[in-house]
Scaffold this motif. Sequence first.
Motif, PDB file in Angstrom:
ATOM      1  N   THR A  62       0.734  -1.311  -0.122  1.00 31.77           N
ATOM      2  CA  THR A  62       0.090   0.058  -0.168  1.00 31.77           C
ATOM      3  C   THR A  62       0.872   1.283  -0.020  1.00 31.77           C
ATOM      4  O   THR A  62       0.709   1.991  -0.906  1.00 31.77           O
ATOM      5  CB  THR A  62      -0.867  -0.167   1.116  1.00 31.77           C
ATOM      6  OG1 THR A  62      -1.618  -1.350   1.041  1.00 31.77           O
ATOM      7  CG2 THR A  62      -2.088   1.326   1.339  1.00 31.77           C
ATOM      8  N   TYR A  63       1.959   1.415   0.885  1.00 30.44           N
ATOM      9  CA  TYR A  63       2.465   2.564   1.025  1.00 30.44           C
ATOM     10  C   TYR A  63       4.040   2.506   0.821  1.00 30.44           C
ATOM     11  O   TYR A  63       4.924   3.121   0.561  1.00 30.44           O
ATOM     12  CB  TYR A  63       2.415   3.414   2.535  1.00 30.44           C
ATOM     13  CG  TYR A  63       1.049   3.833   2.589  1.00 30.44           C
ATOM     14  CD1 TYR A  63       0.557   4.922   2.132  1.00 30.44           C
ATOM     15  CD2 TYR A  63       0.236   3.181   3.611  1.00 30.44           C
ATOM     16  CE1 TYR A  63      -0.728   5.426   2.153  1.00 30.44           C
ATOM     17  CE2 TYR A  63      -1.261   3.727   3.917  1.00 30.44           C
ATOM     18  CZ  TYR A  63      -1.569   4.863   3.065  1.00 30.44           C
ATOM     19  OH  TYR A  63      -2.820   5.188   3.308  1.00 30.44           O
ATOM     20  N   SER A  64       4.627   1.111   1.251  1.00 24.24           N
ATOM     21  CA  SER A  64       5.809   0.869   1.067  1.00 24.24           C
ATOM     22  C   SER A  64       5.991  -0.812   0.693  1.00 24.24           C
ATOM     23  O   SER A  64       4.936  -1.536   0.880  1.00 24.24           O
ATOM     24  CB  SER A  64       6.494   1.035   2.353  1.00 24.24           C
ATOM     25  OG  SER A  64       6.122   0.212   3.316  1.00 24.24           O
ATOM     26  N   ARG A  65       7.347  -1.040   0.252  1.00 19.29           N
ATOM     27  CA  ARG A  65       7.269  -2.640  -0.032  1.00 19.29           C
ATOM     28  C   ARG A  65       8.183  -3.093   1.044  1.00 19.29           C
ATOM     29  O   ARG A  65       8.710  -4.221   0.908  1.00 19.29           O
ATOM     30  CB  ARG A  65       8.083  -2.579  -1.565  1.00 19.29           C
ATOM     31  CG  ARG A  65       7.146  -2.189  -2.526  1.00 19.29           C
ATOM     32  CD  ARG A  65       7.707  -2.229  -3.802  1.00 19.29           C
ATOM     33  NE  ARG A  65       6.918  -1.765  -4.868  1.00 19.29           N
ATOM     34  CZ  ARG A  65       6.302  -2.319  -5.842  1.00 19.29           C
ATOM     35  NH1 ARG A  65       6.741  -3.646  -5.870  1.00 19.29           N
ATOM     36  NH2 ARG A  65       5.628  -1.941  -6.795  1.00 19.29           N
ATOM     37  N   GLU A  66       8.679  -2.619   1.856  1.00 22.22           N
ATOM     38  CA  GLU A  66       9.320  -3.160   3.223  1.00 22.22           C
ATOM     39  C   GLU A  66       9.046  -2.775   4.464  1.00 22.22           C
ATOM     40  O   GLU A  66       8.159  -1.788   4.612  1.00 22.22           O
ATOM     41  CB  GLU A  66      10.828  -2.840   2.687  1.00 22.22           C
ATOM     42  CG  GLU A  66      11.057  -1.176   2.794  1.00 22.22           C
ATOM     43  CD  GLU A  66      12.529  -1.031   2.444  1.00 22.22           C
ATOM     44  OE1 GLU A  66      13.593  -1.706   2.591  1.00 22.22           O
ATOM     45  OE2 GLU A  66      12.709   0.070   1.822  1.00 22.22           O
ATOM     46  N   PRO A  67       9.516  -3.437   5.567  1.00 25.40           N
ATOM     47  CA  PRO A  67       9.058  -3.005   6.943  1.00 25.40           C
ATOM     48  C   PRO A  67       9.753  -1.562   7.276  1.00 25.40           C
ATOM     49  O   PRO A  67      10.644  -1.293   6.619  1.00 25.40           O
ATOM     50  CB  PRO A  67       9.593  -3.884   7.762  1.00 25.40           C
ATOM     51  CG  PRO A  67       9.929  -5.115   7.081  1.00 25.40           C
ATOM     52  CD  PRO A  67      10.119  -4.597   5.507  1.00 25.40           C
ATOM     53  N   MET A  68       8.899  -0.540   7.648  1.00 20.19           N
ATOM     54  CA  MET A  68       9.338   0.836   7.950  1.00 20.19           C
ATOM     55  C   MET A  68       9.402   1.036   9.482  1.00 20.19           C
ATOM     56  O   MET A  68       8.854   0.574  10.478  1.00 20.19           O
ATOM     57  CB  MET A  68       8.143   1.770   7.239  1.00 20.19           C
ATOM     58  CG  MET A  68       8.107   1.440   5.740  1.00 20.19           C
ATOM     59  SD  MET A  68       9.499   1.861   4.772  1.00 20.19           S
ATOM     60  CE  MET A  68       9.231   3.745   4.660  1.00 20.19           C
ATOM     61  N   GLY A  69      10.142   2.188   9.623  1.00 18.63           N
ATOM     62  CA  GLY A  69      10.150   2.522  11.044  1.00 18.63           C
ATOM     63  C   GLY A  69       9.918   4.201  11.212  1.00 18.63           C
ATOM     64  O   GLY A  69      10.194   4.705   9.987  1.00 18.63           O
ATOM     65  N   ARG A  70       9.468   4.624  12.199  1.00 19.57           N
ATOM     66  CA  ARG A  70       8.914   6.141  12.376  1.00 19.57           C
ATOM     67  C   ARG A  70       9.830   6.659  13.440  1.00 19.57           C
ATOM     68  O   ARG A  70      10.239   6.295  14.480  1.00 19.57           O
ATOM     69  CB  ARG A  70       7.535   6.252  12.659  1.00 19.57           C
ATOM     70  CG  ARG A  70       6.671   5.906  11.725  1.00 19.57           C
ATOM     71  CD  ARG A  70       5.247   5.739  12.213  1.00 19.57           C
ATOM     72  NE  ARG A  70       4.702   7.012  12.253  1.00 19.57           N
ATOM     73  CZ  ARG A  70       3.424   7.477  12.477  1.00 19.57           C
ATOM     74  NH1 ARG A  70       2.679   6.786  13.211  1.00 19.57           N
ATOM     75  NH2 ARG A  70       3.222   8.638  12.557  1.00 19.57           N
ATOM     76  N   ILE A  71      10.460   7.946  12.995  1.00 25.05           N
ATOM     77  CA  ILE A  71      11.371   8.529  13.834  1.00 25.05           C
ATOM     78  C   ILE A  71      10.858   9.912  14.277  1.00 25.05           C
ATOM     79  O   ILE A  71      10.195  10.568  13.692  1.00 25.05           O
ATOM     80  CB  ILE A  71      12.796   9.047  12.993  1.00 25.05           C
ATOM     81  CG1 ILE A  71      13.746   7.741  12.665  1.00 25.05           C
ATOM     82  CG2 ILE A  71      13.767   9.584  14.026  1.00 25.05           C
ATOM     83  CD1 ILE A  71      14.707   8.119  11.576  1.00 25.05           C
ATOM     84  N   PHE A  72      10.754   9.833  15.677  1.00 20.61           N
ATOM     85  CA  PHE A  72      10.292  10.828  16.567  1.00 20.61           C
ATOM     86  C   PHE A  72      11.208  11.785  17.240  1.00 20.61           C
ATOM     87  O   PHE A  72      12.019  11.452  17.898  1.00 20.61           O
ATOM     88  CB  PHE A  72       9.174  10.550  17.574  1.00 20.61           C
ATOM     89  CG  PHE A  72       7.898   9.713  16.770  1.00 20.61           C
ATOM     90  CD1 PHE A  72       6.886  10.592  16.259  1.00 20.61           C
ATOM     91  CD2 PHE A  72       7.924   8.470  16.675  1.00 20.61           C
ATOM     92  CE1 PHE A  72       5.880   9.867  15.781  1.00 20.61           C
ATOM     93  CE2 PHE A  72       6.811   7.702  16.143  1.00 20.61           C
ATOM     94  CZ  PHE A  72       6.022   8.510  15.684  1.00 20.61           C
ATOM     95  N   VAL A  73      11.041  13.053  17.008  1.00 20.11           N
ATOM     96  CA  VAL A  73      11.921  13.973  17.761  1.00 20.11           C
ATOM     97  C   VAL A  73      11.094  15.115  18.433  1.00 20.11           C
ATOM     98  O   VAL A  73      10.115  15.090  18.092  1.00 20.11           O
ATOM     99  CB  VAL A  73      12.994  14.917  16.972  1.00 20.11           C
ATOM    100  CG1 VAL A  73      13.949  13.635  16.065  1.00 20.11           C
ATOM    101  CG2 VAL A  73      12.169  15.701  15.885  1.00 20.11           C
ATOM    102  N   THR A  74      11.644  16.025  19.160  1.00 22.87           N
ATOM    103  CA  THR A  74      11.001  17.078  19.823  1.00 22.87           C
ATOM    104  C   THR A  74      10.414  18.112  18.679  1.00 22.87           C
ATOM    105  O   THR A  74      11.090  18.369  17.721  1.00 22.87           O
ATOM    106  CB  THR A  74      11.600  17.913  20.933  1.00 22.87           C
ATOM    107  OG1 THR A  74      12.646  18.327  20.257  1.00 22.87           O
ATOM    108  CG2 THR A  74      11.771  16.999  22.085  1.00 22.87           C
ATOM    109  N   GLU A  75       9.280  18.805  18.654  1.00 23.93           N
ATOM    110  CA  GLU A  75       8.656  19.759  17.810  1.00 23.93           C
ATOM    111  C   GLU A  75       9.894  20.886  17.262  1.00 23.93           C
ATOM    112  O   GLU A  75       9.864  21.428  16.248  1.00 23.93           O
ATOM    113  CB  GLU A  75       7.669  20.338  18.205  1.00 23.93           C
ATOM    114  CG  GLU A  75       6.244  19.689  18.027  1.00 23.93           C
ATOM    115  CD  GLU A  75       4.912  20.434  18.388  1.00 23.93           C
ATOM    116  OE1 GLU A  75       4.986  21.395  18.857  1.00 23.93           O
ATOM    117  OE2 GLU A  75       3.874  19.964  18.294  1.00 23.93           O
TER     118      GLU A  75
END
Length: 98
Positions: A62-75
Amino acid sequence: MPTFRSAWNWVFGKHLPKPPNPDKSAEAGWVPMWQAQMLTDMLISEGIPAVWNEDFNIHLGTYSREPMGRIFVTEDRKAEAEEIIEDVTGIAPRHRKI
């Protein structure tokens, strides 16, 4: 004293943007999982507080062809983190549509 113009803007949503809050987190990028830990370590070494999590999706096509990771930081450090991610990967970081 509020004017008609400020009342008009308040009613129809033309508010001034709020400044970035250092106490809130924001998504800096949605990257392939194999890059997520590496990029998070680089952000931390640059002094940017960052974490990542695995983004599991049962529909990999749907959105990607591999497992993904989300990176979060302070605003308040989001723009700086996105620049570092772009410098390392060579492309602007994508963001997951929710």
